[in-house]
Design a protein around this motif. Structure first.
Motif, PDB file in Angstrom:
ATOM      1  N   GLY A 106       0.818  -1.202   0.000  1.00 36.10           N
ATOM      2  CA  GLY A 106       0.000   0.000   0.000  1.00 36.10           C
ATOM      3  C   GLY A 106       0.852   1.252   0.000  1.00 36.10           C
ATOM      4  O   GLY A 106       0.412   2.315  -0.438  1.00 36.10           O
ATOM      5  N   ASN A 107       2.085   1.118   0.487  1.00 39.25           N
ATOM      6  CA  ASN A 107       3.000   2.248   0.503  1.00 39.25           C
ATOM      7  C   ASN A 107       4.043   2.150  -0.604  1.00 39.25           C
ATOM      8  O   ASN A 107       5.190   2.578  -0.428  1.00 39.25           O
ATOM      9  N   SER A 108       3.646   1.589  -1.737  1.00 35.72           N
ATOM     10  CA  SER A 108       4.496   1.689  -2.920  1.00 35.72           C
ATOM     11  C   SER A 108       4.704   3.152  -3.276  1.00 35.72           C
ATOM     12  O   SER A 108       5.612   3.501  -4.033  1.00 35.72           O
ATOM     13  N   THR A 109       3.874   4.015  -2.675  1.00 36.81           N
ATOM     14  CA  THR A 109       4.059   5.466  -2.776  1.00 36.81           C
ATOM     15  C   THR A 109       5.454   5.871  -2.326  1.00 36.81           C
ATOM     16  O   THR A 109       5.982   6.895  -2.778  1.00 36.81           O
ATOM     17  N   SER A 110       6.048   5.077  -1.421  1.00 39.79           N
ATOM     18  CA  SER A 110       7.373   5.418  -0.901  1.00 39.79           C
ATOM     19  C   SER A 110       8.421   5.489  -2.009  1.00 39.79           C
ATOM     20  O   SER A 110       9.431   6.175  -1.864  1.00 39.79           O
ATOM     21  N   LEU A 111       8.194   4.794  -3.124  1.00 38.06           N
ATOM     22  CA  LEU A 111       9.080   4.884  -4.284  1.00 38.06           C
ATOM     23  C   LEU A 111       8.487   5.776  -5.377  1.00 38.06           C
ATOM     24  O   LEU A 111       9.207   6.508  -6.047  1.00 38.06           O
ATOM     25  N   LEU A 112       7.171   5.714  -5.546  1.00 37.71           N
ATOM     26  CA  LEU A 112       6.529   6.476  -6.616  1.00 37.71           C
ATOM     27  C   LEU A 112       6.576   7.981  -6.361  1.00 37.71           C
ATOM     28  O   LEU A 112       6.789   8.770  -7.283  1.00 37.71           O
ATOM     29  N   TYR A 113       6.385   8.390  -5.104  1.00 38.22           N
ATOM     30  CA  TYR A 113       6.355   9.820  -4.808  1.00 38.22           C
ATOM     31  C   TYR A 113       7.737  10.475  -4.977  1.00 38.22           C
ATOM     32  O   TYR A 113       7.832  11.569  -5.552  1.00 38.22           O
ATOM     33  N   PRO A 114       8.829   9.841  -4.529  1.00 41.36           N
ATOM     34  CA  PRO A 114      10.139  10.416  -4.845  1.00 41.36           C
ATOM     35  C   PRO A 114      10.410  10.503  -6.343  1.00 41.36           C
ATOM     36  O   PRO A 114      11.049  11.453  -6.807  1.00 41.36           O
ATOM     37  N   ALA A 176      -0.422  18.102  -2.306  1.00 43.90           N
ATOM     38  CA  ALA A 176       0.767  18.938  -2.109  1.00 43.90           C
ATOM     39  C   ALA A 176       0.630  20.277  -2.832  1.00 43.90           C
ATOM     40  O   ALA A 176       1.114  21.313  -2.342  1.00 43.90           O
ATOM     41  N   ARG A 177      -0.034  20.264  -3.981  1.00 40.92           N
ATOM     42  CA  ARG A 177      -0.250  21.523  -4.708  1.00 40.92           C
ATOM     43  C   ARG A 177      -1.266  22.402  -3.993  1.00 40.92           C
ATOM     44  O   ARG A 177      -1.066  23.613  -3.852  1.00 40.92           O
ATOM     45  N   VAL A 178      -2.364  21.803  -3.535  1.00 42.58           N
ATOM     46  CA  VAL A 178      -3.387  22.586  -2.839  1.00 42.58           C
ATOM     47  C   VAL A 178      -2.852  23.082  -1.497  1.00 42.58           C
ATOM     48  O   VAL A 178      -3.282  24.117  -0.985  1.00 42.58           O
ATOM     49  N   ARG A 179      -1.891  22.353  -0.950  1.00 36.80           N
ATOM     50  CA  ARG A 179      -1.292  22.721   0.333  1.00 36.80           C
ATOM     51  C   ARG A 179      -0.611  24.086   0.260  1.00 36.80           C
ATOM     52  O   ARG A 179      -0.400  24.742   1.278  1.00 36.80           O
ATOM     53  N   GLU A 180      -0.298  24.537  -0.961  1.00 41.41           N
ATOM     54  CA  GLU A 180       0.286  25.861  -1.142  1.00 41.41           C
ATOM     55  C   GLU A 180      -0.743  26.964  -0.919  1.00 41.41           C
ATOM     56  O   GLU A 180      -0.384  28.129  -0.727  1.00 41.41           O
ATOM     57  N   THR A 181      -2.028  26.586  -0.954  1.00 40.78           N
ATOM     58  CA  THR A 181      -3.107  27.553  -0.819  1.00 40.78           C
ATOM     59  C   THR A 181      -3.824  27.447   0.520  1.00 40.78           C
ATOM     60  O   THR A 181      -4.183  28.458   1.120  1.00 40.78           O
ATOM     61  N   LEU A 237       3.445  17.851   4.163  1.00 41.61           N
ATOM     62  CA  LEU A 237       3.527  18.037   2.717  1.00 41.61           C
ATOM     63  C   LEU A 237       3.977  19.462   2.409  1.00 41.61           C
ATOM     64  O   LEU A 237       3.418  20.431   2.905  1.00 41.61           O
ATOM     65  N   GLY A 238       4.985  19.597   1.579  1.00 42.73           N
ATOM     66  CA  GLY A 238       5.522  20.904   1.253  1.00 42.73           C
ATOM     67  C   GLY A 238       6.593  21.366   2.215  1.00 42.73           C
ATOM     68  O   GLY A 238       7.368  22.273   1.903  1.00 42.73           O
ATOM     69  N   ARG A 239       6.640  20.779   3.406  1.00 38.42           N
ATOM     70  CA  ARG A 239       7.675  21.115   4.382  1.00 38.42           C
ATOM     71  C   ARG A 239       8.899  20.208   4.222  1.00 38.42           C
ATOM     72  O   ARG A 239      10.004  20.593   4.587  1.00 38.42           O
ATOM     73  N   LEU A 240       8.676  18.998   3.741  1.00 35.20           N
ATOM     74  CA  LEU A 240       9.757  18.045   3.510  1.00 35.20           C
ATOM     75  C   LEU A 240       9.752  17.652   2.038  1.00 35.20           C
ATOM     76  O   LEU A 240       8.710  17.707   1.383  1.00 35.20           O
ATOM     77  N   SER A 241      10.892  17.221   1.532  1.00 32.44           N
ATOM     78  CA  SER A 241      10.993  16.864   0.120  1.00 32.44           C
ATOM     79  C   SER A 241      10.234  15.562  -0.161  1.00 32.44           C
ATOM     80  O   SER A 241      10.005  14.752   0.749  1.00 32.44           O
ATOM     81  N   PRO A 242       9.826  15.339  -1.429  1.00 38.39           N
ATOM     82  CA  PRO A 242       9.180  14.072  -1.779  1.00 38.39           C
ATOM     83  C   PRO A 242      10.013  12.851  -1.407  1.00 38.39           C
ATOM     84  O   PRO A 242       9.477  11.814  -1.020  1.00 38.39           O
ATOM     85  N   LEU A 243      11.346  12.970  -1.500  1.00 38.48           N
ATOM     86  CA  LEU A 243      12.216  11.845  -1.145  1.00 38.48           C
ATOM     87  C   LEU A 243      12.105  11.509   0.333  1.00 38.48           C
ATOM     88  O   LEU A 243      11.946  10.346   0.717  1.00 38.48           O
TER      89      LEU A 243
END
Length: 294
Positions: A106-114, A176-181, A237-243
């Motif tokens: 479920g956390n394959s995001t750990s590779l996809l998001y970086p 992450a994009r909406v987090r800018e607003t 989100l936005g405070r730390l890098s995607p990696l």
């Protein structure tokens, strides 16, 4: 997009990283609640949203509901659909595979998001960060490999959890994009609201039992996973890098493996333990400050 809300413009890297680790530890408890709930898996995802909503909107109303453009509303609605798809796939998969597997895949995001960070956001890793990602990848492979060899029957559940990870990656990119607003609590509350109805419709369409006899697991799921765990994830989100966020996600299968061992007697092997150690080392490396050029 507008600039980041002023009250959240400054951050402490140590606090942000601690929030990331705590978020993933709390999220890793979610599959336990899903397994013991007496409703269907998609229904438990619906109650995760529905029971969290009053708490989240109570937090939002204290600071006022922000004004949003039509574009932001559309993006929030899309994020809700993606998150609903993520939870529906993941919760069904949880019941068809091991607890550690469900959390890991479920956390394959750990590779996809970086990867998103590298290719789209141009957040290229340093040499140390790249090495940390390599360690974490090897650790993840070790964590997942032994389980499939022992039980090929887990394949369908594993694939559903991988699909959930793909949906979750798309969700994080949008959020992450909406987090800018928007600041974290309004964003979490509105995204949760957008996910609730799709999950209820899907649970009813699948003929699941929706009304629980025991509310305790569902309340725990809502508070632990959605309000606290997911709330902290939205915060970082936005405070730390995607990696860094991607590597942080890999703490979830480590915690889930420990829970599976204690609660369901899913005893880890040497490869699982070594994989968990590699993930831990990767997190230590990625937090080390880079040497400044002389």
């Amino acid at each position: 997009m507008a600039a980041r809300p002023p009250q959240e413009s400054l951050g402490n890297p140590k606090v942000d990283f601690a929030a990331l680790v705590l978020a993933n530890a709390l999220l890793a408890v979610g599959p336990l609640f899903v397994r013991v709930a007496d409703v269907g898996p998609v229904s438990s995802a619906f109650w995760r949203m529905a029971l969290a909503l009053p708490v989240l909107f109570l937090l939002v109303t204290r600071g006022g509901v922000p004004k949003m453009s039509r574009g932001v509303v559309v993006v929030l609605a899309l994020s809700g659909v993606l998150f609903a798809a993520d939870l529906a796939s993941w919760h069904v998969g949880i019941l068809q595979t091991k607890l550690a597997n469900a959390t890991l895949f479920g956390n394959s995001t750990s590779l996809l998001y970086p990867i998103y960070g590298f290719l789209i956001a141009r957040a290229w890793p340093s040499q140390r960060q790249g090495f940390a990602l390599g360690l974490a990848t090897v650790g993840a492979v070790l964590l997942m490999g032994r389980s499939y060899q022992l039980s090929p029957d887990h394949l369908i559940g594993d694939l559903l959890c991988v699909l959930a990870g793909i949906f979750y990656t798309a969700y994080l990119v949008i959020i992450a994009r909406v987090r800018e607003t928007l600041s974290s609590w309004p964003l979490l509350a509105l995204s949760t609201l957008a996910s609730t109805l799709p999950l209820l419709v899907l649970a009813l369409a699948m003929g699941e039992r929706v009304w629980p006899g025991n509310w305790t697991p569902l309340v725990g799921l809502a508070l632990c996973s959605q309000v606290l765990g997911h709330g902290l994830m939205v915060y970082v989100l936005g405070r730390l890098s995607p990696l860094v966020i991607g590597l942080g996600l890999l703490t979830q299968p480590v915690v889930a493996a420990a829970i599976g061992w204690v609660v369901f007697s899913e005893r880890p092997g040497i490869a699982d333990i070594f994989g968990a150690v590699l993930v831990g080392l990767a997190l230590v490396l990625v937090r080390q400050p880079e040497a400044k050029p002389v």
